[in-house]
Design a protein around this motif. Structure first.
Motif, PDB file in Angstrom:
ATOM      1  N   TYR A  37       0.854  -1.184   0.000  1.00 58.33           N
ATOM      2  CA  TYR A  37       0.000   0.000   0.000  1.00 58.33           C
ATOM      3  C   TYR A  37       0.891   1.236   0.000  1.00 58.33           C
ATOM      4  O   TYR A  37       1.834   1.332   0.777  1.00 58.33           O
ATOM      5  N   VAL A  38       0.576   2.161  -0.891  1.00 61.45           N
ATOM      6  CA  VAL A  38       1.274   3.440  -0.980  1.00 61.45           C
ATOM      7  C   VAL A  38       0.282   4.501  -0.497  1.00 61.45           C
ATOM      8  O   VAL A  38      -0.677   4.818  -1.196  1.00 61.45           O
ATOM      9  N   TYR A  39       0.491   4.992   0.714  1.00 63.95           N
ATOM     10  CA  TYR A  39      -0.400   6.002   1.269  1.00 63.95           C
ATOM     11  C   TYR A  39       0.047   7.376   0.781  1.00 63.95           C
ATOM     12  O   TYR A  39       1.183   7.782   1.025  1.00 63.95           O
ATOM     13  N   LEU A  40      -0.849   8.048   0.089  1.00 67.29           N
ATOM     14  CA  LEU A  40      -0.556   9.359  -0.475  1.00 67.29           C
ATOM     15  C   LEU A  40      -0.896  10.457   0.530  1.00 67.29           C
ATOM     16  O   LEU A  40      -1.791  10.297   1.365  1.00 67.29           O
ATOM     17  N   LYS A  41      -0.176  11.558   0.446  1.00 65.56           N
ATOM     18  CA  LYS A  41      -0.423  12.690   1.334  1.00 65.56           C
ATOM     19  C   LYS A  41      -1.720  13.382   0.955  1.00 65.56           C
ATOM     20  O   LYS A  41      -2.240  13.221  -0.155  1.00 65.56           O
ATOM     21  N   GLU A  42      -2.230  14.158   1.878  1.00 66.56           N
ATOM     22  CA  GLU A  42      -3.484  14.874   1.671  1.00 66.56           C
ATOM     23  C   GLU A  42      -3.407  15.754   0.428  1.00 66.56           C
ATOM     24  O   GLU A  42      -2.404  16.430   0.193  1.00 66.56           O
ATOM     25  N   GLY A  43      -4.456  15.690  -0.383  1.00 67.66           N
ATOM     26  CA  GLY A  43      -4.538  16.501  -1.588  1.00 67.66           C
ATOM     27  C   GLY A  43      -3.948  15.845  -2.831  1.00 67.66           C
ATOM     28  O   GLY A  43      -4.064  16.391  -3.919  1.00 67.66           O
ATOM     29  N   ILE A  44      -3.333  14.671  -2.695  1.00 71.49           N
ATOM     30  CA  ILE A  44      -2.750  13.967  -3.837  1.00 71.49           C
ATOM     31  C   ILE A  44      -3.775  12.958  -4.354  1.00 71.49           C
ATOM     32  O   ILE A  44      -4.232  12.086  -3.616  1.00 71.49           O
ATOM     33  N   SER A  45      -4.121  13.068  -5.606  1.00 73.87           N
ATOM     34  CA  SER A  45      -5.098  12.182  -6.237  1.00 73.87           C
ATOM     35  C   SER A  45      -4.430  10.868  -6.640  1.00 73.87           C
ATOM     36  O   SER A  45      -3.366  10.880  -7.262  1.00 73.87           O
TER      37      SER A  45
END
Length: 92
Positions: A37-45
């Motif tokens: 799982y690659v958790y993206l930072k807030e605001g990244i689609s």
């Protein structure tokens, strides 16, 4: 022995992704040896991230094990799967 080499190469591959796309990835989480799982930072689609990554990722791959990356948006609601090396055994 090859499995251990691939594990090290996969971790190096993930570090390369994080350095090539700074400010976009919060963290990685291994669900299994082949599902990450690659958790993206807030605001990244997740769809935008997948689009930019898919065009360049092949240059970063130096392992043979097939893996699946799941790009998960900060809210946990949207995610995209991204198979890497999934058909590598067919090319050999």
């Amino acid at each position: 022995m090859d499995t251990l080499k691939d594990e090290k190469k996969i971790k190096a591959f993930l570090n390369k992704i994080k350095s090539k796309w700074p400010g976009q990835i919060e963290r990685f989480e291994f669900k299994t040896a082949t599902v990450i799982y690659v958790y993206l930072k807030e605001g990244i689609s997740s769809i935008d991230f997948l689009g930019s990554l898919s065009r360049k990722v092949e240059k970063l791959v130096d392992f043979t094990r097939p893996i699946i990356l799941y790009h998960i948006e900060h809210n946990g609601m949207n995610f995209r799967s991204h198979p890497i090396n999934w058909y590598s055994s067919l090319r050999s």
